[in-house]
Each structure stands twice: as structure tokens, then as C-alpha cells.
Design a protein around this motif. Structure first.
Motif, PDB file in Angstrom:
ATOM      1  N   HIS A   1       0.888  -1.141  -0.093  1.00  0.00           N
ATOM      2  CA  HIS A   1       0.051  -0.062  -0.021  1.00  0.00           C
ATOM      3  C   HIS A   1       0.864   1.371   0.106  1.00  0.00           C
ATOM      4  N   LYS A   2       1.922   1.200   0.775  1.00  0.00           N
ATOM      5  CA  LYS A   2       2.794   2.333   0.660  1.00  0.00           C
ATOM      6  C   LYS A   2       3.326   2.651  -0.606  1.00  0.00           C
ATOM      7  N   ALA A   3       3.545   1.447  -1.421  1.00  0.00           N
ATOM      8  CA  ALA A   3       4.112   1.609  -2.850  1.00  0.00           C
ATOM      9  C   ALA A   3       3.064   1.881  -3.871  1.00  0.00           C
ATOM     10  N   GLY A   4       1.908   1.951  -3.174  1.00  0.00           N
ATOM     11  CA  GLY A   4       0.755   2.550  -4.171  1.00  0.00           C
ATOM     12  C   GLY A   4       0.068   1.443  -4.869  1.00  0.00           C
ATOM     13  N   GLY A   5       0.133   0.106  -4.284  1.00  0.00           N
ATOM     14  CA  GLY A   5      -0.455  -0.947  -4.829  1.00  0.00           C
ATOM     15  C   GLY A   5      -1.629  -1.582  -4.213  1.00  0.00           C
ATOM     16  N   LYS A   6      -2.329  -2.537  -4.778  1.00  0.00           N
ATOM     17  CA  LYS A   6      -3.262  -3.086  -4.092  1.00  0.00           C
ATOM     18  C   LYS A   6      -2.858  -4.789  -4.101  1.00  0.00           C
ATOM     19  N   ILE A   7      -3.370  -5.296  -3.225  1.00  0.00           N
ATOM     20  CA  ILE A   7      -2.907  -6.855  -2.827  1.00  0.00           C
ATOM     21  C   ILE A   7      -4.035  -7.663  -2.479  1.00  0.00           C
ATOM     22  N   VAL A   8      -4.240  -8.782  -3.026  1.00  0.00           N
ATOM     23  CA  VAL A   8      -5.318  -9.750  -2.527  1.00  0.00           C
ATOM     24  C   VAL A   8      -4.617 -10.917  -2.013  1.00  0.00           C
ATOM     25  N   LEU A   9      -5.076 -11.650  -1.004  1.00  0.00           N
ATOM     26  CA  LEU A   9      -4.543 -12.967  -0.558  1.00  0.00           C
ATOM     27  C   LEU A   9      -5.161 -14.167  -1.243  1.00  0.00           C
ATOM     28  N   GLN A  10      -4.243 -14.942  -1.682  1.00  0.00           N
ATOM     29  CA  GLN A  10      -5.013 -16.207  -2.403  1.00  0.00           C
ATOM     30  C   GLN A  10      -5.125 -17.143  -1.307  1.00  0.00           C
ATOM     31  N   ILE A  11      -6.247 -17.916  -1.238  1.00  0.00           N
ATOM     32  CA  ILE A  11      -6.655 -18.959  -0.350  1.00  0.00           C
ATOM     33  C   ILE A  11      -6.533 -20.387  -1.155  1.00  0.00           C
ATOM     34  N   LEU A  12      -5.456 -21.346  -0.913  1.00  0.00           N
ATOM     35  CA  LEU A  12      -5.324 -22.278  -1.720  1.00  0.00           C
ATOM     36  C   LEU A  12      -5.374 -23.725  -0.596  1.00  0.00           C
ATOM     37  N   HIS A  13      -6.124 -24.358  -0.849  1.00  0.00           N
ATOM     38  CA  HIS A  13      -6.170 -25.824  -0.218  1.00  0.00           C
ATOM     39  C   HIS A  13      -5.613 -26.697  -1.149  1.00  0.00           C
ATOM     40  N   ALA A  14      -4.562 -27.269  -1.001  1.00  0.00           N
ATOM     41  CA  ALA A  14      -4.232 -28.277  -1.899  1.00  0.00           C
ATOM     42  C   ALA A  14      -4.684 -29.613  -2.323  1.00  0.00           C
ATOM     43  N   GLY A  15      -5.752 -29.996  -1.175  1.00  0.00           N
ATOM     44  CA  GLY A  15      -6.170 -31.403  -1.589  1.00  0.00           C
ATOM     45  C   GLY A  15      -5.184 -32.649  -1.760  1.00  0.00           C
ATOM     46  N   ARG A  16      -5.339 -33.336  -2.641  1.00  0.00           N
ATOM     47  CA  ARG A  16      -4.851 -34.480  -2.701  1.00  0.00           C
ATOM     48  C   ARG A  16      -3.344 -34.217  -3.213  1.00  0.00           C
ATOM     49  N   TYR A  17      -3.038 -32.907  -3.592  1.00  0.00           N
ATOM     50  CA  TYR A  17      -1.693 -32.741  -4.187  1.00  0.00           C
ATOM     51  C   TYR A  17      -0.822 -32.278  -2.776  1.00  0.00           C
TER      52      TYR A  17
END
Length: 673
Positions: A93-109
Motif C-alpha cells: 500500500h505504501k508503494a501505491g498498490g493493491k494486494i489480494v491474498l490467495q487462499i489455496l487448499h492443495a487437496g490431494r496434491y
């Protein structure tokens, strides 16, 4: 090219407006395993925000322990972790950007003994068999997604992305072969997509309307029994209705037998699958996979295929991609060549990711910035990747650099690599180096072999030798026979081999030579040829988008590969790309022989021995790919004069034309002087 305008247009995503249509896609980096991990991640993402990327999608974090990618992998399920994430979001945010967190459940991987899946059945790419989730555990997992989403918003993320593609847990629910449940989450298509829809609804309810909610859908599964295009479109509509603000498109499962992001895949090849999603919904849709240049991104947006483009590895290669696009400096973009060597190959072999063309990626805190207080006059000898990388980085630090190259052109053995089918992106690498050297006004002495006298008396404070390698000539009878030729002569076009060719040496160079000799159609430049070769229906009329591959055309030559090691040929090729090349050579009926001893080359052909049995193979030519030796003659001459030159690249270590190591070594030396 002209400054693109479509990708520079702002776009509303839910209650947020991003300044352009370029997004940094989520990717695994494993930076969390290094020292000072949160400082590294903050610096990594902030650099891309300063580069004006419209939106950043973080690497995937699991909502519970059983869903992590591997033991110790990214997990976000506790308020105790908020400060760690705030370090990242505040930097962005200080650098002027936006960021979204990815939620990843790997399952059988998930490479942990506790891994879970909709139904029993071990993934081909995992050693651990999964536990089949009970109905109560499914609901608990849905709640875990919502909990992590709430934590993400509390930590300052601008929203979350739910990872529903690439064969991870959610994707395993949507595909019939991996979902054989008989409860409310399995059976019919409507039941199989219930799990992801419940996740979207639970997350939206938990985080409210303000944060962005992105869903990554599998636009084309590329596995047997996967979703059809019609099912994907219907699913996308229901994802929108459940509360998503944006749909991101993923391509293929990790266990798919079709390449999806390697250099052999044409740019923007998956546009039809993305268009299918775009036409089904009213919310913005994002394209992904093999979009690595502003013109490719512009075409996707201008054609109405998608509203945004996701570029993951291109933002490893150049964090300033978006800023350069805005300023019309597209020739100065350090283009991702889709080699996978420093990113995916490292991730798949439990190492941290970086980038072949940009060693600073993920290592931002290790490299000083700004100019030095006491600039030096430096001579660098050799215009290959190591020499060019050194010259650029040293000049950026304020040094005065003169680059000597005996050839009339820059590039060294990159000029050979770009001739191999599937490696057309190497043209971009050379373009970037040339443009940058010109922009920095580096003194170039092309067509001039640097002599010890000129270097010793030229007033240089430092001498750096990037003199490269020369082919190693194996020691057996007949290597001087007219049938014996070097890979240099073949790839440069100096020698045109006959119809039957033996290749001695099965490292990366040997495989490149084999592909070059076969004269395969350039699939990486022709989407239709690529789809035919790999059995893909880009419109996904069939389940998973798979059809029978076309019969390969008769190869231009008969090729025979040999190696001394008694192990499968190609075993040491890149983890994420080697299988592609081996599959292509198998289709072309390339004969591969391991454990060979070379006896002679003569008019009859190649004489060799395997397990004590002598053989003679009638061939027109034998291509020698038996390794390289460092070119150190100039180094020895300078040392004899009492000088202390520095060695980089192949001149230092002659191994398989390792551009990754050469560029990293050159960059680190340049910033350390």
C-alpha cells in the motif's frame, strides 16, 4: 510497438478501482523458507507495486494444516500471524498498490500425510494417499476458508482469491473422476460444484461487500473426465451469483499431460477457454497463462476475450512491466522466456523461486541499489549472457564499462539456443540485452578480440572475463572423421546433417540438437499446431477439453541419441519441461541408448559398445554434444602478467551452458564491485 491503451484503462472490481488491466498472478515462491521471510516478501511485492502493476495476487495460503502444499508450507489460520501479513500489505500500500491474498487448499496434491480429498485416490504427482473428507469435514473446510478470508481482510489485504483451479481441492470436487461422493457434495454436476459455491458464499458473508472476492476457475481442465466448456460456463454464472467480484481463469491440472505454461505453449493460447467464461458472466474476467508481453495482453483485452490479464512469471522477470508499458518503453521490458528453470523447476524440487533473466526476483533485499561512491573503469570480455548481464548491472551502478566481443554480434551461445524449436522467446532475451546496453551507452567493441596487451594497458581498474566455453571433444578414434561434427556447427547452420544422425551426449544440448534436427513445426508460434499435437479442444466441447492427438508428421530425419551414463536419457532435464521434450522425441521415434561406450567413427558410421556387445550404426553424421571446456587462455595470459582478472559464466564453470547460473553470478559480481 505503440503504447497500448486498453491495458492501461482503469477497471472497477467490486468496490475497488485498479489503475490498469495488468495483474500479478499468484505463484509459489517458497520465500517463507528463507531468512527474514516477511521482509523478503514485503520487498518482493512492493517492488511490483512500485512498478505500477494494477493488482497483486499473493502466493497461496492454506486455510488449514491438511491443505498446505508441503510440510511447513504457507498457512494462514491464526490471529497470531496478522503482524506478519501486515508487513506485506503495508509495504504494498505504501508503494501505491493493491494486494489480494490467495487462499489455496492443495487437496490431494498436499505433500503431507494428512492430505485430504473429496474421494479416495492418490494423485499421480504425490506419494501420500488422501483421506476422503466426511460431510462434516467438508463443512468444516468451508468454514476454514471463511476464517482465513476474514483474517486476510483484518491483515490489510484488499480482498481474497479462492483458488479453484489447477487440480487442487476445489477442482477435485468439480471433476467426476476425483469426486465419487454420494452425499450432497457429489454425484451430479450440480452437487459437484456445491462445495466451491458454498465456499464463495461463506467467504462473502464473512468479509462483507467491501473487500474484493476473486474466484480462480479452471477454464479448461485438460484431464480425462474434467468439466466441459458448457459446464465451465454454467459454473462461472453460479460463482458470480454466489458473490464473486472477479473471475480469474486457470488452465489445466498439475498432473495434466498437456503443457500449459512452458515456452512450447503459444502466447495467449488459451484464449478460447477464457472467452467461454467471459461470455457467460457480467463481472470482469481475467485471462492467464503465457501472456508475457504488452502486445499480447492488449490483443486479449481488445478482442473482448477478457477484461484483465494475469501475468505471474513476467512479473518475476521485470517488476516494472506495467510502468514500462505505460511509458511506451516496451522494448525495455525484460521478457519472461518461459524457460521455467529458476521458477517452477525450483519450486518442484523444493527450492525457492527466482528468475533466470532477473536474479533479483525474490532476492530484492540482497542487492544494493543506487550508484557507487567510487566508480571504476571495467573491461568485460565476452558478449554472451554473463558478459552482457555484468555490463548492464555494473553500468547501472555507475561504473564505466567497455565490453569486448570477438564476434560481430552480441549473444554468444544464446544465438544458438534461439534456433531450437520452442525457444523462440530467446529472441526477446537478446532484444532486452541489446536495448539495455544501448540505452546505458555501454562502450561496445564488437568484432574485436581483446588482447592481453590491450587489457593490461587500457587503464582498467577491473577485468572481468566472460569468455564462455568451447565444445569438449571426446577421446576416441574417429572424432576427426568428416562424419563427426560439433553441435556448434549444426545449430549455427554451418553444417547440414544428413538423413540419419547420431547424437553423442544426452544433456540439455543433446536434446536441443535432437529437436532441431527433427525439424518439428514451431508449435510455440502456432496455437492450432500446438492443439493438434497435444490433443486439445480449446472450446472444451469434450470433458476436460481433450481429444485424440493428431498423428505426428514423419520426422525430417532419423535421430539416435547416446549417453555414457547407464540411466534413462533426459533424467536431468528441467523438472517442469523435460517431460515435454521427451514426449516430443518419443513421438518422433528417436532411439535412445544409455550406458554406451564410443569406440570409433568411420565410413561405416558410429561404432559403440553396450553391455559388452559391439554395434555399428550406419549414420551420415555424428553430432558431438559431449560437454564443454571453459575458455581460459586469456585468463592464463593475464595472470602470467601479474593481473587478477575475474571469471564469470562458462569461463568459470563449464556446465551445460547454464545461463541461469551465469546471469546470477554476473549480476552479483556487478553489484558487489
Amino acid at each position: 510497438m505503440e503504447t497500448p491503451d486498453k491495458i492501461l484503462t482503469p477497471l472497477a472490481i467490486g468496490n475497488h478501482v485498479i489503475p490498469n488491466r495488468m495483474v500479478m498472478g499468484a505463484m509459489h515462491t517458497r520465500l517463507e523458507t528463507l531468512d527474514r521471510p516477511h521482509e523478503r516478501l514485503a520487498a518482493f511485492y512492493a517492488a511490483r507495486a512500485r512498478g505500477e502493476i494494477g493488482l497483486i495476487l499473493s502466493g497461496g495460503f492454506s486455510p488449514n494444516p491438511e491443505g498446505v502444499m508441503e510440510a511447513g508450507g504457507p498457512l494462514f489460520n491464526s490471529a497470531d500471524q496478522l503482524d506478519e501479513h501486515r508487513a506485506v500489505t503495508s509495504a504494498v500500500h505504501k508503494a501505491g498498490g493493491k494486494i489480494v491474498l490467495q487462499i489455496l487448499h492443495a487437496g490431494r496434491y498436499a505433500k503431507v500425510p494428512e492430505c485430504v480429498a473429496p474421494s479416495p485416490g492418490k494423485a499421480r504427482i504425490n506419494t501420500f494417499p488422501p483421506h476422503a473428507l466426511t460431510t462434516d469435514e467438508v463443512w468444516k473446510t468451508i468454514a476454514d476458508f471463511a476464517h482465513t478470508a476474514a483474517l486476510a481482510v483484518e491483515a490489510g489485504y484488499d480482498g481474497v482469491e479462492i483458488m479453484g483451479s489447477e487440480g487442487y481441492l476445489i477442482n477435485e470436487f468439480t471433476a467426476a473422476p476425483t469426486n465419487r461422493r454420494d452425499d450432497a457434495f457429489g454425484g451430479s454436476f450440480a452437487a459437484r460444484i456445491r462445495f466451491p459455491l458454498e465456499v464463495v458464499r461463506a467467504v462473502r458473508e464473512r468479509i462483507g461487500r467491501e473487500p474484493m472476492l476473486v474466484y480462480r476457475i479452471s477454464a479448461i481442465d485438460l484431464v480425462e473426465g474434467g468439466m466441459t466448456g458448457e459446464e465451465v460456463a454454467e459454473f462461472a454464472q453460479q460463482v458470480e451469483a454466489a458473490g464473486a467480484d472477479l473471475i480469474n481463469t486457470g488452465v489445466g491440472w498439475h498432473e495434466s499431460a498437456v503443457p500449459t505454461i512452458a515456452a512450447t505453449v503459444p502466447r495467449a493460447a488459451w484464449s478460447e477457454a477464457v472467452r467461454n467464461v467471459k461470455q457467460a458472466v457480467s463481472i470482469p474476467v481475467m485471462a492467464s497463462n503465457r501472456i508475457n508481453a504488452p502486445d499480447a495482453a492488449e490483443q486479449v483485452i481488445a478482442a473482448g476475450i477478457a477484461d484483465l490479464v494475469s501475468m505471474a512469471r513476467p512479473l518475476l522477470a521485470d517488476p516494472d512491466f506495467a510502468r514500462k508499458a505505460r511509458l511506451g518503453l516496451t522494448d525495455e521490458i525484460n521478457t519472461c522466456i518461459a524457460c521455467n528453470q529458476a521458477c517452477l523447476d525450483r519450486i518442484f524440487t523444493e527450492r525457492t523461486a527466482t528468475c533466470l533473466v532477473n536474479p533479483r526476483a525474490g532476492r530484492e533485499i540482497e542487492f544494493p541499489i543506487g550508484v557507487v561512491s567510487a566508480p571504476k573503469r571495467i573491461a568485460v570480455v565476452g558478449g554472451g549472457p554473463a558478459g552482457m548481464a555484468f555490463a548492464i548491472n555494473a553500468t547501472e551502478r555507475g561504473h564505466s564499462v567497455t565490453l569486448f566481443e570477438a564476434d560481430a554480434r552480441l549473444g554468444g551461445q544464446l544465438n544458438l539456443a534461439k534456433m531450437v524449436p520452442g525457444k523462440a522467446e530467446f529472441h526477446e532475451m537478446l532484444r532486452y540485452f541489446r536495448v539495455r546496453l544501448d540505452k546505458l551507452k555501454v562502450t561496445l567493441r564488437l568484432g574485436e578480440a581483446a588482447t592481453p596487451e590491450a587489457l593490461a594497458t587500457g587503464g582498467f581498474d577491473e577485468i572481468v572475463l566472460a569468455t564462455g566455453v568451447s565444445p569438449r571433444v571426446p577421446d576416441f578414434a574417429g572424432v576427426d572423421h568428416p562424419k563427426a561434427v560439433s553441435y556448434l556447427d549444426v545449430l549455427s547452420g554451418k553444417v547440414t546433417p544428413g538423413q540419419r544422425v547420431a547424437i553423442i551426449g544426452a544433456g540439455g544440448i543433446g536434446f536441443d540438437v535432437a529437436e532441431f534436427l527433427l525439424g518439428d513445426a514451431e508449435e510455440s508460434l502456432d496455437p492450432q499446431a500446438f492443439f493438434r499435437a497435444w490433443g486439445v479442444d480449446p472450446k472444451s466441447v469434450t470433458p476436460g477439453g481433450l481429444i485424440a492427438a493428431a498423428d505426428p508428421e514423419a520426422p525430417r530425419r532419423s535421430v539416435f541419441m547416446f549417453q555414457r551414463k547407464d540411466e534413462p536419457l533426459g533424467r536431468r532435464l528441467g523438472k517442469s519441461t523435460g517431460w515435454i521434450l521427451k514426449a516430443k522425441l518419443r513421438k518422433a521415434n528417436v532411439a535412445m541408448t544409455a550406458g554406451a561406450t564410443y569406440d570409433a567413427i568411420d565410413d561405416e558410421g558410429l561404432h559403440y559398445t553396450v553391455q559388452g556387445k559391439l554395434h555399428v550404426l550406419a549414420v551420415d553424421h555424428v553430432v558431438l554434444c559431449a560437454g564443454q571446456n571453459s575458455n581460459r587462455t586469456l585468463y592464463d595470459q593475464l595472470v602470467a602478467r601479474g593481473l587478477k582478472p575475474r571469471l564469470i559464466g562458462g569461463a568459470d564453470v563449464a556446465s551445460e551452458l547454464d545461463a541461469l547460473r551465469a546471469i546470477d553470478q554476473a549480476t552479483r559480481l556487478a553489484v558487489a564491485l
